[in-house]
Design a protein around this motif. Structure first.
Motif, PDB file in Angstrom:
ATOM      1  N   UNK A  28      -1.830  13.420   6.912  1.00 53.48           N
ATOM      2  CA  UNK A  28      -1.164  13.235   8.206  1.00 53.48           C
ATOM      3  C   UNK A  28      -1.235  11.762   8.571  1.00 53.48           C
ATOM      4  N   UNK A  29      -0.075  11.163   8.759  1.00 57.61           N
ATOM      5  CA  UNK A  29       0.009   9.726   9.001  1.00 57.61           C
ATOM      6  C   UNK A  29       0.444   9.423  10.425  1.00 57.61           C
ATOM      7  N   UNK A  30      -0.092   8.345  10.977  1.00 60.83           N
ATOM      8  CA  UNK A  30       0.531   7.816  12.184  1.00 60.83           C
ATOM      9  C   UNK A  30       1.755   7.047  11.699  1.00 60.83           C
ATOM     10  N   UNK A  31       2.686   6.785  12.562  1.00 59.51           N
ATOM     11  CA  UNK A  31       3.940   6.182  12.112  1.00 59.51           C
ATOM     12  C   UNK A  31       3.928   4.660  12.174  1.00 59.51           C
ATOM     13  N   UNK A  32       2.748   4.067  12.218  1.00 63.38           N
ATOM     14  CA  UNK A  32       2.708   2.604  12.246  1.00 63.38           C
ATOM     15  C   UNK A  32       2.717   2.040  10.821  1.00 63.38           C
ATOM     16  N   UNK A  33       3.099   0.795  10.717  1.00 60.21           N
ATOM     17  CA  UNK A  33       3.276   0.133   9.422  1.00 60.21           C
ATOM     18  C   UNK A  33       1.997   0.158   8.586  1.00 60.21           C
ATOM     19  N   UNK A  34       0.858  -0.099   9.213  1.00 63.52           N
ATOM     20  CA  UNK A  34      -0.405  -0.161   8.467  1.00 63.52           C
ATOM     21  C   UNK A  34      -0.751   1.176   7.819  1.00 63.52           C
ATOM     22  N   UNK A  35      -0.567   2.268   8.546  1.00 62.39           N
ATOM     23  CA  UNK A  35      -0.889   3.591   8.001  1.00 62.39           C
ATOM     24  C   UNK A  35       0.027   3.951   6.838  1.00 62.39           C
ATOM     25  N   UNK A  36       1.299   3.657   6.985  1.00 66.50           N
ATOM     26  CA  UNK A  36       2.258   3.965   5.922  1.00 66.50           C
ATOM     27  C   UNK A  36       2.005   3.093   4.702  1.00 66.50           C
ATOM     28  N   UNK A  37       1.735   1.814   4.909  1.00 70.32           N
ATOM     29  CA  UNK A  37       1.433   0.913   3.795  1.00 70.32           C
ATOM     30  C   UNK A  37       0.189   1.361   3.049  1.00 70.32           C
ATOM     31  N   UNK A  38      -0.844   1.752   3.782  1.00 72.64           N
ATOM     32  CA  UNK A  38      -2.076   2.226   3.166  1.00 72.64           C
ATOM     33  C   UNK A  38      -1.806   3.470   2.324  1.00 72.64           C
ATOM     34  N   UNK A  39      -1.021   4.378   2.838  1.00 72.78           N
ATOM     35  CA  UNK A  39      -0.663   5.597   2.103  1.00 72.78           C
ATOM     36  C   UNK A  39       0.063   5.249   0.807  1.00 72.78           C
ATOM     37  N   UNK A  40       1.067   4.383   0.898  1.00 74.87           N
ATOM     38  CA  UNK A  40       1.866   4.021  -0.282  1.00 74.87           C
ATOM     39  C   UNK A  40       1.016   3.304  -1.322  1.00 74.87           C
ATOM     40  N   UNK A  41       0.171   2.393  -0.878  1.00 76.60           N
ATOM     41  CA  UNK A  41      -0.615   1.588  -1.804  1.00 76.60           C
ATOM     42  C   UNK A  41      -1.781   2.345  -2.425  1.00 76.60           C
ATOM     43  N   UNK A  42      -2.334   3.333  -1.740  1.00 80.06           N
ATOM     44  CA  UNK A  42      -3.576   3.955  -2.197  1.00 80.06           C
ATOM     45  C   UNK A  42      -3.451   5.410  -2.632  1.00 80.06           C
ATOM     46  N   UNK A  43      -2.262   5.943  -2.671  1.00 79.56           N
ATOM     47  CA  UNK A  43      -2.079   7.327  -3.103  1.00 79.56           C
ATOM     48  C   UNK A  43      -1.642   7.353  -4.557  1.00 79.56           C
ATOM     49  N   UNK A  44      -2.396   8.080  -5.365  1.00 81.47           N
ATOM     50  CA  UNK A  44      -2.064   8.210  -6.786  1.00 81.47           C
ATOM     51  C   UNK A  44      -1.026   9.323  -6.934  1.00 81.47           C
ATOM     52  N   UNK A  45       0.236   8.937  -6.805  1.00 82.92           N
ATOM     53  CA  UNK A  45       1.296   9.951  -6.842  1.00 82.92           C
ATOM     54  C   UNK A  45       1.433  10.601  -8.213  1.00 82.92           C
TER      55      UNK A  45
END
Length: 87
Positions: A28-45
């Motif tokens: 569950x993400x907040x919609x701010x840039x930092x949260x989305x960037x962290x998700x994209x950079x640190x999730x092993x898709x």
């Protein structure tokens, strides 16, 4: 099947994610840039068979259901920078 579901806090996508059956990881993400960037950079898709992103759509044709089947690193109505990051 390993399923990753990501949704945004405080809207209907958060409630929908809670009702998806099966073995899944829900982020569950907040919609701010930092949260989305962290998700994209640190999730092993690569460790998931499927990724389902849920969110609200407020465009002109919001009375229709939009299902996107590809991730291309860009917003549908805009481009991306030369290195592939979102503008």
């Amino acid at each position: 099947m390993k399923l990753l579901v990501f949704c945004f806090l405080g809207n209907i996508s958060e409630r929908l994610a809670a009702h998806i059956d099966g073995s899944k990881t829900v982020i569950k993400l907040s919609s701010d840039y930092a949260a989305i960037s962290d998700f994209v950079e640190n999730t092993d898709i690569g460790s998931y068979d499927y990724i389902l992103g849920l969110g609200m759509y407020s465009g002109r044709d919001q009375d229709s259901i939009r299902i996107e089947t590809e991730c291309n690193g860009r917003f549908r109505n805009s481009g991306s920078s030369e290195d592939g990051t979102l503008i």
